[in-house]
Every structure is written in C-alpha cells, then in structure tokens.
Write an enzyme that holds these catalytic residues in place. Structure first.
Site, PDB file in Angstrom:
ATOM      1  N   ARG A 159       1.837   4.132  42.107  1.00  0.00           N
ATOM      2  CA  ARG A 159       1.074   2.860  42.090  1.00  0.00           C
ATOM      3  C   ARG A 159       1.264   2.100  43.408  1.00  0.00           C
ATOM      4  O   ARG A 159       1.367   0.873  43.424  1.00  0.00           O
ATOM      5  CB  ARG A 159       1.491   1.969  40.920  1.00  0.00           C
ATOM      6  CG  ARG A 159       1.235   2.551  39.562  1.00  0.00           C
ATOM      7  CD  ARG A 159      -0.274   2.687  39.277  1.00  0.00           C
ATOM      8  NE  ARG A 159      -0.464   3.250  37.957  1.00  0.00           N
ATOM      9  CZ  ARG A 159      -0.427   4.564  37.710  1.00  0.00           C
ATOM     10  NH1 ARG A 159      -0.274   5.443  38.689  1.00  0.00           N
ATOM     11  NH2 ARG A 159      -0.601   5.007  36.477  1.00  0.00           N
ATOM     12  N   SER A 227      -2.386  -1.823  32.317  1.00  0.00           N
ATOM     13  CA  SER A 227      -0.922  -1.981  32.351  1.00  0.00           C
ATOM     14  C   SER A 227      -0.560  -3.220  33.154  1.00  0.00           C
ATOM     15  O   SER A 227      -0.922  -3.328  34.319  1.00  0.00           O
ATOM     16  CB  SER A 227      -0.276  -0.769  33.026  1.00  0.00           C
ATOM     17  OG  SER A 227      -0.631   0.396  32.339  1.00  0.00           O
ATOM     18  N   GLU A 329       2.143  -4.723  37.688  1.00  0.00           N
ATOM     19  CA  GLU A 329       1.209  -3.778  38.312  1.00  0.00           C
ATOM     20  C   GLU A 329      -0.077  -4.521  38.674  1.00  0.00           C
ATOM     21  O   GLU A 329      -0.805  -4.138  39.578  1.00  0.00           O
ATOM     22  CB  GLU A 329       0.913  -2.627  37.329  1.00  0.00           C
ATOM     23  CG  GLU A 329      -0.016  -1.586  37.905  1.00  0.00           C
ATOM     24  CD  GLU A 329      -0.228  -0.386  36.994  1.00  0.00           C
ATOM     25  OE1 GLU A 329       0.763   0.151  36.448  1.00  0.00           O
ATOM     26  OE2 GLU A 329      -1.391   0.013  36.819  1.00  0.00           O
TER      27      GLU A 329
HETATM   28  C1  LIG Z   1      -8.358  -1.207  30.229  1.00  0.00           C
HETATM   29  C2  LIG Z   1      -7.757  -0.857  31.583  1.00  0.00           C
HETATM   30  C3  LIG Z   1      -7.145   0.367  31.751  1.00  0.00           C
HETATM   31  C4  LIG Z   1      -6.586   0.720  33.001  1.00  0.00           C
HETATM   32  N1  LIG Z   1      -5.999   1.943  33.137  1.00  0.00           N
HETATM   33  C5  LIG Z   1      -5.444   2.308  34.315  1.00  0.00           C
HETATM   34  C6  LIG Z   1      -4.846   3.593  34.469  1.00  0.00           C
HETATM   35  O1  LIG Z   1      -4.822   4.413  33.555  1.00  0.00           O
HETATM   36  N2  LIG Z   1      -4.298   3.904  35.663  1.00  0.00           N
HETATM   37  C7  LIG Z   1      -4.340   3.026  36.725  1.00  0.00           C
HETATM   38  O2  LIG Z   1      -3.828   3.391  37.806  1.00  0.00           O
HETATM   39  N3  LIG Z   1      -4.907   1.808  36.606  1.00  0.00           N
HETATM   40  C8  LIG Z   1      -5.466   1.425  35.436  1.00  0.00           C
HETATM   41  N4  LIG Z   1      -6.037   0.187  35.304  1.00  0.00           N
HETATM   42  C9  LIG Z   1      -6.016  -0.750  36.439  1.00  0.00           C
HETATM   43  C10 LIG Z   1      -7.320  -0.775  37.275  1.00  0.00           C
HETATM   44  O3  LIG Z   1      -8.366  -0.163  36.583  1.00  0.00           O
HETATM   45  C11 LIG Z   1      -7.129  -0.077  38.636  1.00  0.00           C
HETATM   46  O4  LIG Z   1      -6.121  -0.728  39.369  1.00  0.00           O
HETATM   47  C12 LIG Z   1      -8.417  -0.097  39.462  1.00  0.00           C
HETATM   48  O5  LIG Z   1      -8.279   0.751  40.580  1.00  0.00           O
HETATM   49  C13 LIG Z   1      -8.789  -1.500  39.925  1.00  0.00           C
HETATM   50  O6  LIG Z   1     -10.069  -1.449  40.493  1.00  0.00           O
HETATM   51  P1  LIG Z   1     -10.922  -2.772  40.706  1.00  0.00           P
HETATM   52  O7  LIG Z   1     -12.060  -2.421  41.587  1.00  0.00           O
HETATM   53  O8  LIG Z   1     -11.254  -3.371  39.394  1.00  0.00           O
HETATM   54  O9  LIG Z   1      -9.845  -3.660  41.480  1.00  0.00           O
HETATM   55  P2  LIG Z   1      -9.848  -5.237  41.742  1.00  0.00           P
HETATM   56  O10 LIG Z   1      -9.087  -5.902  40.650  1.00  0.00           O
HETATM   57  O11 LIG Z   1     -11.205  -5.718  42.039  1.00  0.00           O
HETATM   58  O12 LIG Z   1      -8.960  -5.246  43.064  1.00  0.00           O
HETATM   59  C14 LIG Z   1      -7.623  -4.782  43.028  1.00  0.00           C
HETATM   60  C15 LIG Z   1      -6.974  -5.043  44.391  1.00  0.00           C
HETATM   61  O13 LIG Z   1      -7.615  -4.248  45.391  1.00  0.00           O
HETATM   62  C16 LIG Z   1      -8.192  -5.058  46.410  1.00  0.00           C
HETATM   63  N5  LIG Z   1      -9.481  -4.411  46.745  1.00  0.00           N
HETATM   64  C17 LIG Z   1     -10.439  -4.016  45.879  1.00  0.00           C
HETATM   65  N6  LIG Z   1     -11.410  -3.360  46.535  1.00  0.00           N
HETATM   66  C18 LIG Z   1     -11.055  -3.343  47.848  1.00  0.00           C
HETATM   67  C19 LIG Z   1     -11.650  -2.808  49.035  1.00  0.00           C
HETATM   68  N7  LIG Z   1     -12.802  -2.152  49.008  1.00  0.00           N
HETATM   69  N8  LIG Z   1     -11.001  -2.985  50.220  1.00  0.00           N
HETATM   70  C20 LIG Z   1      -9.823  -3.647  50.271  1.00  0.00           C
HETATM   71  N9  LIG Z   1      -9.216  -4.174  49.191  1.00  0.00           N
HETATM   72  C21 LIG Z   1      -9.826  -4.034  47.985  1.00  0.00           C
HETATM   73  C22 LIG Z   1      -8.359  -6.437  45.805  1.00  0.00           C
HETATM   74  O14 LIG Z   1      -8.302  -7.451  46.793  1.00  0.00           O
HETATM   75  C23 LIG Z   1      -7.144  -6.474  44.865  1.00  0.00           C
HETATM   76  O15 LIG Z   1      -5.986  -6.854  45.560  1.00  0.00           O
HETATM   77  C24 LIG Z   1      -6.636  -0.199  34.077  1.00  0.00           C
HETATM   78  C25 LIG Z   1      -7.265  -1.447  33.905  1.00  0.00           C
HETATM   79  C26 LIG Z   1      -7.824  -1.770  32.665  1.00  0.00           C
HETATM   80  C27 LIG Z   1      -8.513  -3.087  32.505  1.00  0.00           C
END
Ligand SMILES: Cc1cc2nc3c(=O)[nH]c(=O)nc-3n(C[C@H](O)[C@H](O)[C@H](O)COP(=O)(O)OP(=O)(O)OC[C@H]3O[C@@H](n4cnc5c(N)ncnc54)[C@H](O)[C@@H]3O)c2cc1C
Length: 341
Positions: A159, A227, A329
């Site tokens: 992570r 998580s 996380e």
């Molecule tokens: C129901 C559920 C289940 C999940 N299961 C898992 C799992 O099994 N495994 C796992 O690893 N994670 C899991 N996650 C967490 C999440 O899905 C991941 O961390 C995912 O990669 C986040 O993507 P996002 O685009 O929504 O991120 P955001 O919340 O939009 O951004 C996350 C971070 O990345 C930065 N960011 C986003 N895009 C960019 C970009 N293009 N350039 C620079 N910075 C950027 C943002 O500023 C922020 O700091 C889960 C979440 C939920 C709600």
C-alpha cells in the site's frame, strides 16, 4: 460552495471553493496554475474519491481527473496497455477480461480510478498492481515537466509507493502503462479462490466479485472508503509475544519485492480491531462494519469529527491491547489539505 459529498465514497457533508475537471495535461496545467497563483488556495487532485475522506470543508479547488483513453498492442509474449488516469478501474478490468488481456482478475471491483492505482499500490486476494505496471507517466505540478517513471522508480511496497513520499503532492499521474505476460500462473492461494475447481481467469474474476459483494458494503448504499487502516507489519518478536496469549492470531510472513522472506509478520488489522471489541460497534453516526471490521461506514449524517473520534478510539484501543500502532490506509482531508490522526 459546491458540495464534496458526491465526490467521496464515504459521503460526509463537506464543501469546497470550486470543483474543476480536466481531460488532458494542457487543461490541467492551465487550471492548476490559475488556482495555485491565488493566495491561500489549496488544490487537491481527485480520482474516484474512494480513498479520500473530507472531514471538513476544503478551502480550495478540487481537480477531478478525467483523462481517458486505452490503447493496446501485443508481442508474442506480452500485452501492453496504456491507460488514461481518469478511466474507472473496475470498468478497465472488465474490458481486459472481455479482450482476454488477463492478469487483473484478482483486482476486480476495487473502486476508483486507474491513475490512483499506483499511489497506494492497490492489492487484493494475493495480487498487487505493481506486478503488472511497467511505467507511470506523470507531470510535475510546479514546472509542467512530463516524466516517465519505471516500475523500479515507483518504489512500490505494501500500500505504498514513491507517490506517498518523495513525489507526494508533486505530480499528476496522467497515464499508467501495464505489461501483462501471456504465460502466467493464476493466483488462487487466497481462501475461497483456492476452492475453485479448474480455475480460469473468468472464474477468478467472477468469484472475486462474488466474495467482495458478500463481505464489503457497497459505497453507493453505505458510505465507506474500503479498508480504513493498513494491516500492520511487525517484527517476529512482537508477533510471538501476541501468539503466546492468542494462539489463533492470523498472520502472514512478509516477503520483500524480490520475493525473499524476511523476519516480518503481517497481522490483519481486522483481527486486532475485532479483538479490541470494535466489530459492529457504532459511535455517533460511524459504524465499524459487522462483517469486516477494517471498514468504517457512514450510517448517514456522520461528521468529520465522528470519523476522527472513532478512528482515534480504535487506534488507542489496539495500541493498549497489543502495543501495535495502526496507520490509516485512507487519505483524510481537513480544510487545508491532508491531515494525520
Ligand atoms: C468498498 C471499497 C473497497 C476497496 N477495496 C480495496 C482493495 O481491495 N484494495 C485496495 O488497495 N484498495 C481498496 N479500496 C481503496 C480505493 O479503492 C483505492 O485506494 C483506489 O485506488 C482509490 O482510487 P480513487 O481514484 O478513488 O482515489 P482518490 O480517493 O480519488 O485519490 C486517492 C489519492 O490519490 C491521489 N490521486 C488520485 N488520482 C491521482 C492522479 N491521477 N495523480 C496524482 N494523484 C492522484 C489523490 O490526491 C489522493 O491522495 C477500496 C475502497 C472502497 C470504497
């Protein structure tokens, strides 16, 4: 003041000064430079908002990544994919399954964008995305310089990656390039996947979706960010001390990226939280999920301080009982940007 509620899967009521989306690097830089030149105006790049919790109104501009596009070519041995950071992760995985570009099946149904996948090196059911990433394309926020980072440059860990350290808040990820070997072994060692008869990528993909739907709350029905805490990695000595008291403590030996086993043990945070008595517990409008205590949920109308109070209580109780410090996380945001607990 636009609402941030629909932009974060946790769904707290919070607002910001403005929300602007961009579809290419030029439009991003133009918006970023305009906003960044204003005094006291913070900016925050957002993908799907599934790892970001806005605990307060945000004094600044939210920049929503909508860079799209997927291109593919293959050689005798590999598939190569270049994917816009604003593509939806699960839709991309589903497309790959349809096209028979296999490798992502264990990572099905993870919410969020492709651009966020390298940041915390998303992982599930025995696969972490770093094993499939060839390089990551970025733009430096301050200079507009475009850079190509190799897999090694990204310094992936559990992570974790360089985007959480040396490059934190310094770059926009514009595209992720994947390299999928055509010959590979399916990862089915994890629990219910091991029970699959004659596993295929399609069977793993469907099973992963089935397991996730049965265990994890759907953010469109119950606000959550997956998580909330990372699984702690402890020394063998710490693990042995816990195992003396709790014979059945679940644990996994951690190996480094080169595959060497180290004397470090990962203990599921869900087990620690359960033992500390929080499974199913509600505090104000935040609940520790009854079937997966690693997930905190918004029962509706929760506030940022409800979330912070619950998280701090869990951290303190686990620290008290086991001497282990849980780390979030999720990304928690206050009115000026990221905050820590
Ligand atoms: C129901 C559920 C289940 C999940 N299961 C898992 C799992 O099994 N495994 C796992 O690893 N994670 C899991 N996650 C967490 C999440 O899905 C991941 O961390 C995912 O990669 C986040 O993507 P996002 O685009 O929504 O991120 P955001 O919340 O939009 O951004 C996350 C971070 O990345 C930065 N960011 C986003 N895009 C960019 C970009 N293009 N350039 C620079 N910075 C950027 C943002 O500023 C922020 O700091 C889960 C979440 C939920 C709600």
């Amino acid at each position: 003041m636009p609402s941030l509620q629909p932009y974060s899967t946790f769904g707290l009521a919070a607002s910001c000064d403005s929300i602007q989306s961009f579809t290419d690097v030029a439009s991003f830089l133009s918006i970023f430079n305009t906003q960044n030149n204003k005094t006291n105006n913070a900016t925050y790049i957002l993908g799907g908002g599934s790892n970001s919790i806005f605990t307060d109104d945000f004094d600044g501009t939210i920049l929503v990544n909508e860079i799209k596009g997927i291109s593919h070519f293959d050689t005798e041995s590999h598939h190569y994919l270049r994917v816009g950071a604003g593509e939806n992760w699960h839709d991309f995985v589903t497309l790959c399954m349809k096209e028979e570009w296999y490798g992502f099946e264990n990572l099905a149904l993870i919410p969020g964008s492709v651009g966020a996948c390298p940041i915390q090196n998303i992982g599930a059911y025995g696969v972490e995305v770093n094993s499939l990433i060839e390089k990551v394309e970025c733009v430096f926020l301050e200079t507009g310089e475009q850079v190509l980072l190799s897999n090694e440059d990204c310094q992936f860990g559990y992570r974790d990656s360089v985007f959480k350290h040396a490059l934190a808040n310094k770059v926009l990820i514009t595209h992720v390039n994947f390299k999928l070997p055509k010959q590979y072994e399916l990862e089915v060692s994890y629990g219910e996947l091991a029970a699959l008869t004659e596993p295929t990528p399609e069977k793993v993909y469907s099973k992963v979706i089935e397991i996730r739907k049965s265990k994890l709350p759907n953010p469109s029905e119950l606000g959550n960010a997956g998580s909330f805490f990372k699984n702690p990695v402890v020394s063998n000595a710490v693990y042995q001390a816990i195992a003396q008291e709790y014979e059945s403590v679940p644990h996994f030996v951690v190996s480094d990226n080169a595959g060497n086993e180290q004397e470090q043990i990962k203990i599921p945070a869900a087990w620690l939280i359960d033992q500390a008595g929080f499974k199913g517990k509600t505090l104000n409008k935040v609940r520790c999920h009854p079937t997966q205590p690693l997930v905190l949920t918004n029962l509706g109308g929760a506030t940022g301080s409800d979330v912070i109070t619950m998280a701090k209580n869990i951290i303190a109780s686990v620290q008290d009982k086991f001497g282990i410090q849980l780390e979030p996380e999720v990304r928690l945001l206050g009115n000026k940007g990221l905050i820590s607990l």
